[in-house]
Motif scaffolding. Sequence first.
Motif: not given
Length: 308
Positions: A268-282
């Motif tokens: 996801v894009q947050r401020l000036d840098a993308p954030i890479h989120r590690v998820l389990i699911g859905p």
Amino acid sequence: MRLVQRSLLLMTVLTLVACTAAPPIPTQRRPRTVPTQQPHPPRTPAQSNIDGPAPSWQKDFAPDDDEIPPGIENTPDAVPIDEPRSRGGNSKTYEVLGKTYSVMDDAKGFTERGHASWYGKKFHGRKTANGERYDMFQMSAAHKSLPIPSYVRVTDLDTNKSAIVRVNDRGPFHGDRIIDLSYAAAAKIGLIGHGTSLVEITALAPGEEITAAEPAPIETASVSATPVLVGPMGGYLQIGAYIDPINAANLRDSLISQGFDSVQIRTVQRLDAPIHRVLIGPFRDQDAARNVRNRLDSRNLIPQWVKE
């Protein structure tokens, strides 16, 4: 006849000389001495190879009580200043224990949540990643990807205590920890005695106003008086969020190797840098979500419930 007389006379003279000569003095042999080997003095910490790496077999440990400066928990924060990047510790990428990490170009806007730990006497006096000597009584820290040096505020999310540290080392490389604090910094946020704690770290620039940390803009389940194990179905358990995609990939691979299914990375894009989120699911079933959460908790991984 005369020859016989002369021979008898010579024998008489020789006999008289032999009888009057002093008997030889026997030489007295001195006993042979074997040099004794003096034992080497024991090696003190000051004599050990402090420039080499800390021995892997040795566990880290806290300083003795008489070594701890009074008021260690009130050690002043590090003050962010303009510094050039160190020549050491800032390779674009590096590998430790078979994993590859990358170093950020800039720490501006960086925030991260995860577990903090501390390192102490085992590393005290040894060289950090940038060549400085580690002093466990100074406000410093080790991080895997922040530029060296960097300044970050570390806030314990349980006690809400915070400290500002200067990053001058690399690590930690074991478990799910995101930062290793010096003994002084750990004492300031109340980490000593707990081993690890959930923290949020925020990068600070020189002259930047130091205010309380703002929570990351991630949609989570509503907060109630008791912790919510899982939210409405269709959500995910978030285990980590990183600016560096390599760190996110390393966590994903680690979770898969531990037998977790449906592990993915969402950017996801947050401020000036993308954030890479590690998820389990859905998750479509609450029992399945609780089971995964319990497994993560047993590994000291504290996930957040998020809904896409």
